[in-house]
Design a protein around this motif. Sequence first.
Motif: not given
Length: 331
Positions: A284-285, A238-241, A189-194, A115-121
Amino acid sequence: MVRLRRVALDAAAAGLFVFPVQPGGKLPAVPRHSAERCRRRGICAEGHQGWEQRATRDRAQICRWWSGDASARFNVGIACGPSGIVVIDLDTSTEPLADWGGATTGREVLDQLTARHGQTLPDTYSTRTPTDGEHLYYRMPEGLELRNTHGGHGHSLGPLVDTRAAGGFAVGAGSVRPEGAYLVAEHGRIAELPDWLATLLTPPPPPEPRRGEPLVLPTRRANAYVAAILAGETAAVEQAPKGQRQITLLTAARTLGRLVGGGELDADNAHALLLDAAAVHIGVDEFTQVEAERTVARGMAYGARAPRRIDRRHTPPADEAGDGVEGGEAS
Ligand SMILES: [Zn+2]
């Protein structure tokens, strides 16, 4: 008792590397000898093979391990490194954590952090341990090499929250202990580590040893050197995947932070450059502005503690004429 062999085979079929864990326990059962006692024979001829090296997805090997009356009772260890996963291990405590609003579980700590990071899992495969803990499974983002962290220490996520990655393992669902069984809590499924969790779990690089002398360069070369670092770091951001955006931004912020610490760059300029570079990812994402700013601030603060100083050697005025960041001698 073929049940645990089935569990091991199913885990392997799902892409996980398994190895035997003591029956009813949670310690590796292979190898039978320690590294110190290794006689460099057989499978160890080329060097001692621990549980992490022996973990496998090979059905024949799994059937060999989980056969016979005694060995068929092995619990199922899942080696996180070879499997390319990170397991977040949420423990419980009887002592309320004052700094975490009286939380008594790793789940509460993780929820507060999220919550502190404004995210959801994201939804992901998870298990429940016999002692009311939880194991959340995540895929390791491409190119990342995380190791274990221990709750409340170093760069861990927080108290009661351990992570298992390279060098670590989890006891898989279906395994049993005297207290009860490991059960699947959430199928699927196993989700990708955020990204934001990957960033928090990335250890800072050790500051380079302070050498007595700063880097000595003629002014023109010094400016080109700084310009090349700026261009390289901002391009990398800029180019980081996806999956490496936060890490790349953090690394760039550390590098620029060192230059700020050494008086080579203005802090506000560096901050703005980094956020400009990161702007292509924002929105984005689930990459947020807040998260980008937090990462930049964190990286720059870290970098400033290991300043990179450049001593501009005096050069004749003629040589300094037309001096600029584009002077092409970047190393
Ligand atoms: Zn050995």
